[in-house]
Motif scaffolding. Structure first.
Motif, PDB file in Angstrom:
ATOM      1  N   TRP A 145       0.841  -1.201   0.000  1.00 13.26           N
ATOM      2  CA  TRP A 145       0.000   0.000   0.000  1.00 13.26           C
ATOM      3  C   TRP A 145       0.873   1.247   0.000  1.00 13.26           C
ATOM      4  CZ3 TRP A 145      -5.290   0.360  -0.317  1.00 13.26           C
ATOM      5  CH2 TRP A 145      -5.832   1.636  -0.095  1.00 13.26           C
ATOM      6  N   ARG A 146       0.921   1.931  -1.130  1.00  7.84           N
ATOM      7  CA  ARG A 146       1.672   3.179  -1.236  1.00  7.84           C
ATOM      8  C   ARG A 146       0.822   4.307  -0.644  1.00  7.84           C
ATOM      9  NH1 ARG A 146       6.052   4.906  -4.610  1.00  7.84           N
ATOM     10  NH2 ARG A 146       6.469   7.052  -3.944  1.00  7.84           N
ATOM     11  N   ALA A 147       1.385   5.011   0.328  1.00 13.85           N
ATOM     12  CA  ALA A 147       0.633   5.987   1.134  1.00 13.85           C
ATOM     13  C   ALA A 147       0.675   7.366   0.485  1.00 13.85           C
ATOM     14  CB  ALA A 147       1.192   6.025   2.551  1.00 13.85           C
ATOM     15  N   ALA A 148      -0.080   7.538  -0.591  1.00 14.09           N
ATOM     16  CA  ALA A 148      -0.038   8.774  -1.373  1.00 14.09           C
ATOM     17  C   ALA A 148      -0.507   9.987  -0.575  1.00 14.09           C
ATOM     18  CB  ALA A 148      -0.887   8.612  -2.634  1.00 14.09           C
ATOM     19  N   THR A 149      -1.522   9.811   0.256  1.00 14.79           N
ATOM     20  CA  THR A 149      -2.036  10.931   1.046  1.00 14.79           C
ATOM     21  C   THR A 149      -0.989  11.434   2.032  1.00 14.79           C
ATOM     22  OG1 THR A 149      -4.320  10.137   0.834  1.00 14.79           O
ATOM     23  CG2 THR A 149      -3.836  11.644   2.654  1.00 14.79           C
ATOM     24  N   ALA A 150      -0.351  10.514   2.735  1.00 15.82           N
ATOM     25  CA  ALA A 150       0.689  10.901   3.696  1.00 15.82           C
ATOM     26  C   ALA A 150       1.858  11.566   2.988  1.00 15.82           C
ATOM     27  CB  ALA A 150       1.165   9.675   4.474  1.00 15.82           C
ATOM     28  N   GLU A 151       2.254  11.035   1.843  1.00 13.87           N
ATOM     29  CA  GLU A 151       3.374  11.611   1.106  1.00 13.87           C
ATOM     30  C   GLU A 151       3.075  13.046   0.678  1.00 13.87           C
ATOM     31  OE1 GLU A 151       4.676   7.329  -0.906  1.00 13.87           O
ATOM     32  OE2 GLU A 151       4.098   9.023  -2.169  1.00 13.87           O
ATOM     33  N   GLU A 152       1.871  13.274   0.202  1.00 15.53           N
ATOM     34  CA  GLU A 152       1.502  14.616  -0.260  1.00 15.53           C
ATOM     35  C   GLU A 152       1.532  15.615   0.889  1.00 15.53           C
ATOM     36  OE1 GLU A 152      -2.231  16.866  -2.540  1.00 15.53           O
ATOM     37  OE2 GLU A 152      -2.322  14.728  -2.119  1.00 15.53           O
ATOM     38  N   ARG A 153       1.081  15.199   2.048  1.00 12.39           N
ATOM     39  CA  ARG A 153       1.051  16.107   3.198  1.00 12.39           C
ATOM     40  C   ARG A 153       2.449  16.423   3.724  1.00 12.39           C
ATOM     41  NH1 ARG A 153      -4.069  16.257   6.938  1.00 12.39           N
ATOM     42  NH2 ARG A 153      -5.703  15.878   5.392  1.00 12.39           N
ATOM     43  N   LEU A 154       3.372  15.471   3.586  1.00 13.31           N
ATOM     44  CA  LEU A 154       4.707  15.671   4.136  1.00 13.31           C
ATOM     45  C   LEU A 154       5.650  16.400   3.184  1.00 13.31           C
ATOM     46  CD1 LEU A 154       5.312  12.267   5.952  1.00 13.31           C
ATOM     47  CD2 LEU A 154       5.162  14.535   7.014  1.00 13.31           C
ATOM     48  N   THR A 155       5.386  16.325   1.887  1.00 17.72           N
ATOM     49  CA  THR A 155       6.270  16.967   0.922  1.00 17.72           C
ATOM     50  C   THR A 155       6.268  18.485   1.113  1.00 17.72           C
ATOM     51  OG1 THR A 155       5.891  15.205  -0.687  1.00 17.72           O
ATOM     52  CG2 THR A 155       6.763  17.287  -1.523  1.00 17.72           C
ATOM     53  N   GLY A 156       7.453  19.046   1.319  1.00 18.75           N
ATOM     54  CA  GLY A 156       7.602  20.473   1.561  1.00 18.75           C
ATOM     55  C   GLY A 156       7.450  20.880   3.011  1.00 18.75           C
TER      56      GLY A 156
ATOM     57  N   GLU B 271       8.195  20.458   7.287  1.00 23.76           N
ATOM     58  CA  GLU B 271       9.216  20.055   8.250  1.00 23.76           C
ATOM     59  C   GLU B 271       8.730  18.779   8.926  1.00 23.76           C
ATOM     60  OE1 GLU B 271      11.611  21.782  12.164  1.00 23.76           O
ATOM     61  OE2 GLU B 271      10.149  23.032  11.107  1.00 23.76           O
ATOM     62  N   PRO B 272       9.560  17.729   8.982  1.00 22.44           N
ATOM     63  CA  PRO B 272       9.094  16.446   9.501  1.00 22.44           C
ATOM     64  C   PRO B 272       9.070  16.386  11.028  1.00 22.44           C
ATOM     65  CG  PRO B 272      11.371  16.243   8.822  1.00 22.44           C
ATOM     66  CD  PRO B 272      10.948  17.644   8.470  1.00 22.44           C
ATOM     67  N   THR B 273       8.306  17.280  11.643  1.00 20.03           N
ATOM     68  CA  THR B 273       8.135  17.239  13.089  1.00 20.03           C
ATOM     69  C   THR B 273       7.282  16.029  13.462  1.00 20.03           C
ATOM     70  OG1 THR B 273       6.128  18.568  13.019  1.00 20.03           O
ATOM     71  CG2 THR B 273       8.230  19.750  13.191  1.00 20.03           C
ATOM     72  N   ALA B 274       7.330  15.652  14.726  1.00 21.29           N
ATOM     73  CA  ALA B 274       6.533  14.509  15.181  1.00 21.29           C
ATOM     74  C   ALA B 274       5.052  14.747  14.917  1.00 21.29           C
ATOM     75  CB  ALA B 274       6.790  14.262  16.666  1.00 21.29           C
ATOM     76  N   GLU B 275       4.605  15.982  15.139  1.00 18.23           N
ATOM     77  CA  GLU B 275       3.186  16.297  14.928  1.00 18.23           C
ATOM     78  C   GLU B 275       2.812  16.205  13.455  1.00 18.23           C
ATOM     79  OE1 GLU B 275      -0.040  19.894  15.822  1.00 18.23           O
ATOM     80  OE2 GLU B 275       2.093  20.177  16.227  1.00 18.23           O
ATOM     81  N   ALA B 276       3.666  16.754  12.578  1.00 11.68           N
ATOM     82  CA  ALA B 276       3.369  16.737  11.146  1.00 11.68           C
ATOM     83  C   ALA B 276       3.357  15.308  10.602  1.00 11.68           C
ATOM     84  CB  ALA B 276       4.383  17.585  10.387  1.00 11.68           C
ATOM     85  N   VAL B 277       4.306  14.506  11.052  1.00 10.09           N
ATOM     86  CA  VAL B 277       4.376  13.125  10.591  1.00 10.09           C
ATOM     87  C   VAL B 277       3.151  12.354  11.047  1.00 10.09           C
ATOM     88  CG1 VAL B 277       5.612  10.940  10.915  1.00 10.09           C
ATOM     89  CG2 VAL B 277       6.879  13.035  10.392  1.00 10.09           C
ATOM     90  N   ARG B 278       2.783  12.521  12.305  1.00  8.18           N
ATOM     91  CA  ARG B 278       1.625  11.783  12.818  1.00  8.18           C
ATOM     92  C   ARG B 278       0.347  12.196  12.087  1.00  8.18           C
ATOM     93  NH1 ARG B 278       0.649   8.713  17.336  1.00  8.18           N
ATOM     94  NH2 ARG B 278      -1.545   8.550  17.947  1.00  8.18           N
ATOM     95  N   GLU B 279       0.180  13.484  11.846  1.00  7.60           N
ATOM     96  CA  GLU B 279      -1.025  13.946  11.142  1.00  7.60           C
ATOM     97  C   GLU B 279      -1.078  13.378   9.730  1.00  7.60           C
ATOM     98  OE1 GLU B 279      -1.049  18.179  11.327  1.00  7.60           O
ATOM     99  OE2 GLU B 279      -1.756  18.241  13.410  1.00  7.60           O
TER     100      GLU B 279
END
Length: 338
Positions: free
Chosen positions: A272-283, A285-293
Motif C-alpha cells: 500500500w503506497r501511502a499517497a495521502t501521507a506523502e503529499e502532506r509531508l512533501t515540503g 518540516e518532519p516534526t513529530a506532529e506533522a508526521v503523525r497527522e
C-alpha cells in the motif's frame, strides 16, 4: 500429488512457447511457494515449465544509475549485493526480514513478487475462498481474521500480500520487467499487484504466459535515506502483521522534505503506497506532529474487521518511528544501513 508434465526451458522464447502449448502450465523457478501449494492441493498445474536455468540472475548497474536485478537472482544474493546495500538499503533489510537463510538461498526475485497469500483459508482446500475457488465465498470475513486486511479489501476477499520485498520495491519506485509472446514491457511496482475487487483470484496484472524477467530500481537521489521496518508475532521467520518501507530526501539546511515515499505491508491485498501521507509531508518540516497527522490522514481510509483494528495502531507507530529515524539520519548526514 497429482501427476504433471515437466519442461526445462533453455530460453525465454522456449519457455513462453511451452507455456502456450501446455494448458494449465505454471513457471517454476525457486519453487519455495508453488511447490508448497501443490503439496496442499491449492495449486494443481498440469505442467511445470522450469525457468531456473535461464540467464536471469545477474545484478547489474545500467546507464543513468538504474540497478537491474534479474528475476532468478536469489534473495540472499540480492540482500548481500554491495550496490543494493549501498544505494537501496530498505530492499536489503526487507529481504533479510523475509525468511530463513535456507529459504533466501532458494527463493528468487520473481518468485517473491508472485508468491500467494498466506491466508489459512486460502491454503485449506476444505474452506470457501474466492481467491482459490471464485464464487465460493470468503471464510475469513467472519472467521479468524486478526492478520487480514484493513485497507482496500472487498466483500470477496480480505487477504493480505505476504511479500516484504514487494513493499520495499513499492517505496523505491521500482519497475517490473515482463516478457511474453508479444515482447517485453515494464509495469510500475506500485501497479503490479491488484486490490481484490470482484476478482481476488487475480493477484497481479501479469498477462497469461508472461514471465517476470527483472526488477529495475532507479538511481537513488543523492542524500536520500531508506528504511524497512516490520512488526510480527515472533522475532524471525514470520510474516508481517504490519511493515513499512520509507525513502526520505530531506533538505538538511531548511529541514524540509524534498521527497518522501511511504509504503505499508500487511495492511492490504497489495503493498500500500501511502499517497495521502506523502503529499502532506512533501515540503513540510518532519516534526513529530506533522508526521503523525500525515500518517493518520492515510490510515483514515482503513476499514478494520472485527478483530484487526490493532493493525492501524501498529502501522501508525511503525511509520512515525521510521520517518523520525530517517529524518535524524538525513539531518546528521548518516547513510541508511542494512
Amino acid at each position: 500429488m497429482k501427476p504433471f508434465s515437466y519442461v526445462r526451458a533453455t530460453s525465454l522464447r522456449e519457455a513462453t512457447a511451452a507455456h502456450a502449448r501446455l494448458p494449465g502450465s505454471r513457471y517454476l523457478a525457486g519453487g519455495t511457494n508453488l511447490v508448497d501449494l501443490m503439496k496442499l492441493g491449492v495449486e494443481n498445474p498440469a505442467a511445470l515449465v522450469d525457468i531456473s536455468g535461464l540467464p536471469l540472475a545477474d545484478i547489474e548497474l545500467l546507464p543513468a544509475g538504474t540497478l537491474r536485478i534479474g528475476a532468478t537472482a536469489r534473495n540472499s544474493d540480492v540482500a548481500a549485493h554491495p550496490l543494493v546495500r549501498a544505494h537501496h538499503p530498505a530492499l536489503a533489510q526487507a529481504l533479510l526480514a523475509g525468511a530463513s537463510a535456507q529459504l533466501r538461498n532458494a527463493a528468487t526475485t520473481g518468485g517473491n513478487l508472485l508468491q500467494r497469500t498466506r491466508c489459512p483459508y486460502f491454503q485449506d482446500v476444505s474452506a470457501p475462498c474466492n481467491k482459490r475457488d471464485p464464487g465460493s465465498g470468503c471464510a475469513a470475513r467472519d472467521g479468524v481474521h486478526r492478520d487480514h486486511a484493513v485497507l482496500g479489501h472487498s466483500e470477496h476477499c480480505v487477504a493480505t500480500h505476504p511479500s516484504d520485498m514487494a513493499v520495499a520495491l513499492a517505496a523505491l519506485d521500482a519497475d517490473i520487467e515482463l516478457y511474453g509472446e508479444t515482447g517485453t514491457r515494464t509495469v510500475p511496482a506500485t501497479a503490479f499487484h491488484r486490490l481484490p475487487g470482484e476478482r481476488p483470484e487475480q493477484d497481479t496484472v501479469i498477462g497469461d504466459g508472461e514471465i517476470v524477467t527483472a526488477v529495475l530500481l532507479p538511481a537513488a537521489a543523492p542524500g536520500a535515506v531508506s528504511l524497512y521496518r516490520k512488526a510480527r508475532e515472533r522475532a524471525s521467520y514470520a510474516f508481517a502483521l504490519v511493515s513499512v518501507a520509507v525513502v526520505l530526501d530531506l533538505d538538511p539546511a531548511a529541514r524540509r522534505v524534498r521527497r518522501v515515499a511511504l509504503a505499508f505491508g500487511g495492511l492490504a491485498h497489495r503493498p500500500w503506497r501511502a499517497a495521502t501521507a506523502e503529499e502532506r509531508l512533501t515540503g513540510a518540516e518532519p516534526t513529530a506532529e506533522a508526521v503523525r497527522e500525515a500518517v493518520d490522514a492515510e490510515l483514515a481510509q482503513a476499514r478494520p474487521l472485527r478483530d484487526n483494528a490493532h493493525k492501524i495502531t501498529l502501522a501508525r507507530n511503525l511509520a512515525c518511528d521510521a520517518l523520525a529515524t530517517l529524518a535524524r539520519r538525513a539531518q546528521d548526514g548518516r547513510p541508511s544501513t542494512p
